[in-house]
Scaffold this motif. Structure first.
Motif, PDB file in Angstrom:
ATOM      1  N   THR A 114       0.824  -1.073  -0.190  1.00 36.75           N
ATOM      2  CA  THR A 114      -0.063   0.099   0.008  1.00 36.75           C
ATOM      3  C   THR A 114       0.944   1.328  -0.079  1.00 36.75           C
ATOM      4  OG1 THR A 114      -1.604  -1.209   1.271  1.00 36.75           O
ATOM      5  CG2 THR A 114      -1.868   1.182   0.991  1.00 36.75           C
ATOM      6  N   ASP A 115       0.735   2.222  -0.872  1.00 37.70           N
ATOM      7  CA  ASP A 115       1.287   3.178  -1.055  1.00 37.70           C
ATOM      8  C   ASP A 115       1.299   4.320   0.135  1.00 37.70           C
ATOM      9  OD1 ASP A 115      -0.524   5.596  -1.735  1.00 37.70           O
ATOM     10  OD2 ASP A 115      -1.231   3.693  -2.723  1.00 37.70           O
ATOM     11  N   GLU A 116       2.154   5.049   0.506  1.00 40.90           N
ATOM     12  CA  GLU A 116       2.117   5.878   1.769  1.00 40.90           C
ATOM     13  C   GLU A 116       0.805   6.737   1.603  1.00 40.90           C
ATOM     14  OE1 GLU A 116       5.103   9.071   4.179  1.00 40.90           O
ATOM     15  OE2 GLU A 116       5.739   7.949   2.394  1.00 40.90           O
ATOM     16  N   ALA A 117       0.489   7.516   0.732  1.00 44.39           N
ATOM     17  CA  ALA A 117      -0.487   8.424   0.608  1.00 44.39           C
ATOM     18  C   ALA A 117      -1.775   7.826   0.959  1.00 44.39           C
ATOM     19  CB  ALA A 117      -0.673   9.245  -0.782  1.00 44.39           C
ATOM     20  N   THR A 118      -2.100   6.524   0.375  1.00 45.92           N
ATOM     21  CA  THR A 118      -3.291   5.845   0.581  1.00 45.92           C
ATOM     22  C   THR A 118      -3.344   5.371   1.890  1.00 45.92           C
ATOM     23  OG1 THR A 118      -3.396   5.223  -1.818  1.00 45.92           O
ATOM     24  CG2 THR A 118      -4.798   3.785  -0.089  1.00 45.92           C
TER      25      THR A 118
ATOM     26  N   GLU B 262       5.753  -6.779   4.121  1.00 42.33           N
ATOM     27  CA  GLU B 262       6.641  -6.335   5.353  1.00 42.33           C
ATOM     28  C   GLU B 262       6.071  -6.117   6.448  1.00 42.33           C
ATOM     29  OE1 GLU B 262       9.337  -3.683   3.427  1.00 42.33           O
ATOM     30  OE2 GLU B 262      10.398  -5.248   2.191  1.00 42.33           O
ATOM     31  N   GLY B 263       4.662  -5.905   6.608  1.00 48.48           N
ATOM     32  CA  GLY B 263       3.951  -5.728   7.828  1.00 48.48           C
ATOM     33  C   GLY B 263       4.059  -4.261   8.091  1.00 48.48           C
ATOM     34  N   VAL B 264       4.368  -3.244   7.153  1.00 51.52           N
ATOM     35  CA  VAL B 264       4.367  -1.818   7.403  1.00 51.52           C
ATOM     36  C   VAL B 264       2.987  -1.334   7.666  1.00 51.52           C
ATOM     37  CG1 VAL B 264       5.068   0.502   6.505  1.00 51.52           C
ATOM     38  CG2 VAL B 264       6.675  -1.613   6.125  1.00 51.52           C
ATOM     39  N   ALA B 265       2.111  -1.738   6.851  1.00 54.80           N
ATOM     40  CA  ALA B 265       0.539  -1.131   6.818  1.00 54.80           C
ATOM     41  C   ALA B 265       0.005  -1.521   7.974  1.00 54.80           C
ATOM     42  CB  ALA B 265      -0.148  -1.662   5.505  1.00 54.80           C
ATOM     43  N   LEU B 266       0.081  -2.710   8.701  1.00 56.56           N
ATOM     44  CA  LEU B 266      -0.589  -3.196   9.864  1.00 56.56           C
ATOM     45  C   LEU B 266       0.043  -2.314  11.012  1.00 56.56           C
ATOM     46  CD1 LEU B 266      -3.088  -5.056  10.635  1.00 56.56           C
ATOM     47  CD2 LEU B 266      -1.429  -6.801  11.104  1.00 56.56           C
ATOM     48  N   ALA B 267       1.351  -2.268  10.845  1.00 55.29           N
ATOM     49  CA  ALA B 267       2.138  -1.888  12.243  1.00 55.29           C
ATOM     50  C   ALA B 267       1.843  -0.228  11.941  1.00 55.29           C
ATOM     51  CB  ALA B 267       3.840  -1.719  11.858  1.00 55.29           C
ATOM     52  N   GLU B 268       1.490   0.686  10.910  1.00 54.72           N
ATOM     53  CA  GLU B 268       0.873   1.855  11.070  1.00 54.72           C
ATOM     54  C   GLU B 268      -0.300   1.684  11.668  1.00 54.72           C
ATOM     55  OE1 GLU B 268       2.514   4.667  10.583  1.00 54.72           O
ATOM     56  OE2 GLU B 268       4.580   3.936   9.847  1.00 54.72           O
ATOM     57  N   ALA B 269      -1.198   0.862  11.319  1.00 58.55           N
ATOM     58  CA  ALA B 269      -2.505   0.914  11.767  1.00 58.55           C
ATOM     59  C   ALA B 269      -2.396   0.815  13.154  1.00 58.55           C
ATOM     60  CB  ALA B 269      -3.254  -0.393  11.249  1.00 58.55           C
TER      61      ALA B 269
ATOM     62  N   LEU C 137     -21.044   0.355   3.753  1.00 57.18           N
ATOM     63  CA  LEU C 137     -19.911   0.013   2.785  1.00 57.18           C
ATOM     64  C   LEU C 137     -19.558   1.306   2.118  1.00 57.18           C
ATOM     65  CD1 LEU C 137     -20.932  -3.192   1.094  1.00 57.18           C
ATOM     66  CD2 LEU C 137     -18.837  -2.780   2.232  1.00 57.18           C
ATOM     67  N   ARG C 138     -18.210   1.715   1.818  1.00 56.35           N
ATOM     68  CA  ARG C 138     -17.901   3.011   1.075  1.00 56.35           C
ATOM     69  C   ARG C 138     -16.743   2.384   0.354  1.00 56.35           C
ATOM     70  NH1 ARG C 138     -20.079   7.743   3.213  1.00 56.35           N
ATOM     71  NH2 ARG C 138     -20.918   7.348   5.431  1.00 56.35           N
ATOM     72  N   ILE C 139     -16.459   2.986  -1.003  1.00 59.34           N
ATOM     73  CA  ILE C 139     -15.494   2.773  -1.736  1.00 59.34           C
ATOM     74  C   ILE C 139     -14.991   3.936  -2.395  1.00 59.34           C
ATOM     75  CG2 ILE C 139     -17.070   2.455  -3.809  1.00 59.34           C
ATOM     76  CD1 ILE C 139     -15.469   0.407  -5.039  1.00 59.34           C
ATOM     77  N   TYR C 140     -13.726   3.980  -2.470  1.00 60.84           N
ATOM     78  CA  TYR C 140     -12.883   5.439  -2.921  1.00 60.84           C
ATOM     79  C   TYR C 140     -11.587   4.619  -3.647  1.00 60.84           C
ATOM     80  CZ  TYR C 140     -15.271   7.730   0.644  1.00 60.84           C
ATOM     81  OH  TYR C 140     -16.337   8.448   1.539  1.00 60.84           O
ATOM     82  N   ALA C 141     -11.135   5.385  -4.684  1.00 63.28           N
ATOM     83  CA  ALA C 141      -9.936   4.946  -5.317  1.00 63.28           C
ATOM     84  C   ALA C 141      -8.676   5.646  -4.618  1.00 63.28           C
ATOM     85  CB  ALA C 141     -10.024   6.064  -6.629  1.00 63.28           C
ATOM     86  N   ALA C 142      -7.806   4.709  -4.745  1.00 65.81           N
ATOM     87  CA  ALA C 142      -6.590   5.045  -4.022  1.00 65.81           C
ATOM     88  C   ALA C 142      -5.847   6.193  -4.421  1.00 65.81           C
ATOM     89  CB  ALA C 142      -5.682   3.616  -4.454  1.00 65.81           C
TER      90      ALA C 142
END
Length: 482
Positions: A20-24, A48-55, A173-178
């Motif tokens: 997942t990119d940083e801005a998204t 690498e676990g970055v997204a879940l670690a940030e969450a 439910l909500r949907i957005y473009a990355a």
């Protein structure tokens, strides 16, 4: 000259890895809110676990238990440095407690399923067979009701089937473009609810919205830089994480076990089934992956912890026995006739492997059965009386048995050691005189030896034991195996 389309080239360069990119990521985290208490979150394709670690940090790291599954070895090793629990495994090869997580972060691998061992065999659906849909099916049961979903996939994956799943499983439910449109990703948010709690008019509207985005009939709004709606609350964990393990052995674990044991234990079932031999204690204490593997293979039925601290690993089975009854009737002339009646009786057997830590009985096998021959004495278990050791007329070599014989041994209806003792002592069983004479000559000249024994088992009336000419192998088999 270009050899592949640009999108495929980027996929090849990243080896199918779409972090997942940083801005998204930053904008997505604004849509989540913590709740009081200890929360548990999971990413079933963590990279690498970055997204879940940030969450976890956004929700309050001290109150969050972050769990993840990752197939790639190097990325799993990196994730272990950021998260609390990480399994290096294929998601389809894991055992994880259901409804144990308040947040499901799902950015699965992208692509079509192929007809091999990549998970296509466990896919359930009638639409296009995609990896994204397989990971959704496998991950959904892990999320507790009321929990939040973050689902990041290419918009073209949203076929009618996946849109129906999302609308039947989630509300709000909500949907957005990355924020980064490189891979045409969309971010879908939702709250898991039971199907009967859904509002049908809203379901139809949201399904049409998802279909329009997938078909490029309507563009999804870009993920807002500042979240304008009520955030999705990550609920606290409501139960303990009882299961979180890999079902099969990792290659390193398997190699270590083989090296430590110096190879496999040959003829395990034959030695384990012999009477008169004290069962060996287990080679090591059973860990979670031991128990998960044994449970998945059907080798055990479960683990019981008593109030006194005793730990028993159980295996239950049932076999059919015949009850013989003879009735005599006398007619008016005084003639007596005999009638034999066979009645089926199903006998349950429960075997327990004592795994109590620091117990002197650790490794002992206990048996509970309704059959008198299987039941132990009330005070203590009967210790088998050692049979006299017969004189060894020849070498048996390696002892093997067919699958049918092994099944009888596992069910406890056949003790092969009794017949092996007769075989090596020259008691050939129920053979004709000619075959007995042939065996006697084989003892002198080194030919093949054959014994035949009648069994008191209705389904298998006879057992054969054959020792080869060079005395390298002795085989136990049934006539139906020959």
């Amino acid at each position: 000259m270009a050899l592949m389309f640009p999108r495929l080239a980027r996929n090849f360069a990243r080896n199918g890895y779409y972090p997942t990119d940083e801005a998204t990521l930053e904008r997505t985290l604004q849509a989540l809110a913590p709740s009081p208490g200890c929360m548990r979150i999971i990413d079933t394709c963590a990279g690498e676990g970055v997204a879940l670690a940030e969450a976890a940090h956004a929700l309050g790291r001290e109150n969050v238990e972050a769990c993840a599954v990752e197939y790639d070895r190097e990325r799993a090793a990196h994730a272990r440095g950021l998260l609390d629990r990480v399994l290096h495994s294929d998601l389809m090869d894991t055992l994880i407690s259901k409804q144990s997580f308040g947040l499901l972060w799902l950015n699965p691998p992208y692509g079509d399923l192929v007809a091999d061992h990549s998970g296509a065999s466990v896919y359930q659906g009638k639409g296009r067979r995609r990896l994204e849909k397989l990971f959704y099916q496998r991950s959904l049961p892990l999320l507790q009701y009321g929990g939040a979903l973050v689902f990041i996939i290419p918009h073209y994956v949203l076929d009618d089937e996946l849109c129906g799943w999302l609308c039947n499983h989630f509300t709000d439910l909500r949907i957005y473009a990355a924020a980064d449109a490189t891979f045409k990703q969309v971010v879908i948010f939702g709250t898991r609810v039971r199907r009967q709690d859904l509002v049908k008019p809203r379901v139809a509207v949201m399904r049409d919205r998802l279909r329009a985005v997938a078909a490029d009939l309507q563009a999804a709004e870009e993920l807002p830089a500042s979240w304008p709606w009520e955030p999705y609350v990550v609920l606290p964990a409501v139960n303990e994480l009882e299961h979180f393990c890999r079902v099969s052995l990792e290659p390193e674990q398997f190699a270590d076990e083989i090296g430590r044991l110096r190879g496999f234990w040959p003829d395990f079932m034959l030695h384990f089934g012999q009477t008169g031999i004290q069962p060996r204690p287990p080679v090591r204490e059973l860990s979670n992956w031991h128990l998960a593997l044994a449970l998945a293979a059907g080798a055990i039925s479960g683990v019981v912890h008593s109030k006194t601290g005793r730990v028993l690993v159980l295996k239950g089975d049932t076999y059919k026995d015949k009850v013989r009854k003879t009735e005599f009737t006398e007619d008016a002339d005084g003639n007596v006739s005999e009638v034999r009646i066979l009645t089926d009786r199903f006998i349950p057997i429960i075997r327990a492997w004592d795994m109590t830590p620091d117990s002197p009985d650790r490794g002992r096998v206990l048996t509970i059965s309704s059959s008198p021959s299987e039941s132990p004495t009330p005070a203590t278990e009967r210790e088998p009386e050692p049979d006299p050791v017969p004189s060894l007329l020849f070498e048996t070599g390696r002892l093997v048995m067919t699958r049918a014989v092994s099944d009888l041994v596992e069910r406890g209806v056949l003790d092969p050691s009794l017949y092996l003792r007769r075989h090596i002592a020259g008691d050939w069983g129920e053979l004709c005189d000619e075959d007995r004479q042939t065996n006697q000559q084989a003892l002198r000249h080194g030919d093949r030896l054959l014994s035949s024994y009648d069994l008191s088992i209705d389904e298998e009336p006879r057992l054969w034991i054959i020792t080869e000419t060079d005395r390298s192998v002795t085989t136990l088999l049934l006539p139906s195996d020959y």
